[in-house]
Design a protein around this motif. Sequence first.
Motif, PDB file in Angstrom:
ATOM      1  N   PHE A   1       0.758  -1.234   0.066  1.00  0.00           N
ATOM      2  CA  PHE A   1      -0.137  -0.027  -0.068  1.00  0.00           C
ATOM      3  C   PHE A   1       0.868   1.339   0.048  1.00  0.00           C
ATOM      4  CE2 PHE A   1      -3.955  -1.826   2.095  1.00  0.00           C
ATOM      5  CZ  PHE A   1      -4.414  -2.646   0.888  1.00  0.00           C
TER       6      PHE A   1
ATOM      7  N   GLU B   1      -2.235   6.430  -1.731  1.00  0.00           N
ATOM      8  CA  GLU B   1      -3.047   7.230  -0.681  1.00  0.00           C
ATOM      9  C   GLU B   1      -4.532   6.910  -0.600  1.00  0.00           C
ATOM     10  OE1 GLU B   1      -2.152  11.234  -1.164  1.00  0.00           O
ATOM     11  OE2 GLU B   1      -0.148  11.389  -0.898  1.00  0.00           O
TER      12      GLU B   1
ATOM     13  N   GLN C   1      -5.137   3.552   0.798  1.00  0.00           N
ATOM     14  CA  GLN C   1      -4.659   3.719   2.200  1.00  0.00           C
ATOM     15  C   GLN C   1      -6.117   4.154   2.988  1.00  0.00           C
ATOM     16  OE1 GLN C   1      -0.877   5.029   3.620  1.00  0.00           O
ATOM     17  NE2 GLN C   1       0.065   4.516   1.634  1.00  0.00           N
TER      18      GLN C   1
ATOM     19  N   MET D   1       3.615   5.196   4.104  1.00  0.00           N
ATOM     20  CA  MET D   1       2.123   4.930   4.801  1.00  0.00           C
ATOM     21  C   MET D   1       1.746   6.176   5.531  1.00  0.00           C
ATOM     22  SD  MET D   1       1.815   1.542   3.681  1.00  0.00           S
ATOM     23  CE  MET D   1       0.672   0.669   4.994  1.00  0.00           C
TER      24      MET D   1
ATOM     25  N   LEU E   1      -2.812   5.355   9.906  1.00  0.00           N
ATOM     26  CA  LEU E   1      -3.046   3.847   9.579  1.00  0.00           C
ATOM     27  C   LEU E   1      -1.903   3.153  10.149  1.00  0.00           C
ATOM     28  CD1 LEU E   1      -4.692   2.125   8.028  1.00  0.00           C
ATOM     29  CD2 LEU E   1      -3.187   2.216   6.057  1.00  0.00           C
TER      30      LEU E   1
END
Length: 475
Positions: free
Chosen positions: A248, A252, A255, A286, A290
């Motif tokens: 991921f 964006e 995510q 990331m 998250l």
Amino acid sequence: MNEEHKAVWEKCLNVIKDNVPGSSFKTWFEPIEPIKLTDKVLTIQVPSAFFYEYLEEQFIDILRRTLRMVLGNGAKLEYNVVMGDKNGNAPYTVSYPTNNNVKIVNNPLTIPLKSEEKTAIRNPFIIPGIQKLQIDPQLKPDNTFENFIEGDCNRLARSAGYAVAQNPGGTAFNPLMIYGNSGLGKTHLAQAIGIEVKERYPDKTVLYVNANKFQTQFTEATRNNNRNDFLNFYQMIDVLILDDVQEFAGKEKTQETFFHIFNHLHQMGKQLILTSDKPPIELKGMEQRLLSRFKWGLTADLQIPDFDTRMQILKHKVYKDGITFSEDVLEYIASHVSNNVRELEGALVSLLAQSMLNKREITLDLASKLINKLVKNSKRELSIEYISKVVCDYFNMPVDSLQTKTRKREVVQARQIAMYFSKSLTKYSLTSIGAQIGAKDHATVLHACKTVNNLKDTDKNFRVYVEEIEKKLKM
């Protein structure tokens, strides 16, 4: 003021009270407040989404019968749920018609209906035109706990995984994040949890999906304007297993979507199991919000198995397949193939194939010749970090310089070479490579690869640089 809705609900309660235990009536029906009645649609307010789901699971039949008894055919029930998030933000209202489409007001999440009259949600794992009544968990039958050999290298992760399988969503290990290098058994262990859950709780919905598959589905749903169906589908899962979450990086929108799915499942007490090649603190590209959620539960690593564990893995494999190997042959394999479990089992399969095809006995001499060849010719799996280090060492510069925004020629050149080899020698996507080398996008990585290829053809000195670095990487 029109009080008809209150009178209708009072009649319903009188019927329900005679048909459910007193404790259930007090817990699940007294807190309900009637809101309005419009064209045989009675709207009631309940205090939480869990409250709504419990009513739909346990009392939907009596609610439906009673409402039709009081209002006649065509009667419908709609729920209003007043909810607030964990951060103390203002509450929002979610409406759930029991036999209509879900209607959301100021809510980033879609909570699926539980009633038997709910509207069908598109399953992204089903090819259009082919119907399937149940969700396939996408699990390989052989990836069980029984076939996952325990050792010092994986004891914590395996124990935590088994605890999760016994009580999914009910332990402190939510999410459970399993990380380690390729070939150490992350996918096997994650799927073993899913298989065990299905055996213990057949009614629970379990799903395994690779991050790349999730990304492809999300892209397709966005293109086809089916993002709500995509969200609804994943929010129905009781145990979600997401493999290779590092993929991921730099994506964006994906995510953000997974962030909402994660929040909903976690708040509803559903189990999340994640795998990655690195711990959360080392994942680049990331979103921090998250990553922080990845740390809510337990993070457990898988390490390279020691000799004793490798021997147990080999013995289990030959016993399961009904093959006879001498102890010295197994010891030779375990001594010389030590990087990961996948290579270990692959060496065993190759040795058996050679023996069967050539009709030769599996001796230590045969094992020695084959294993030495496999080990010598095996392509080492490289990481982006290792490639960056080799490139920087060659040019005598610190690795951190690749992450700076400087436009110095020597740094830009080293960064481009690191991107070039990361693309050619690893399985990482362009987006992942860019996220880990200078926080660049996939277009920059693609441009870097083209630049390196062009310079190799036109600049003799540059070609020498690339060839010498490639030799170091393949040593």
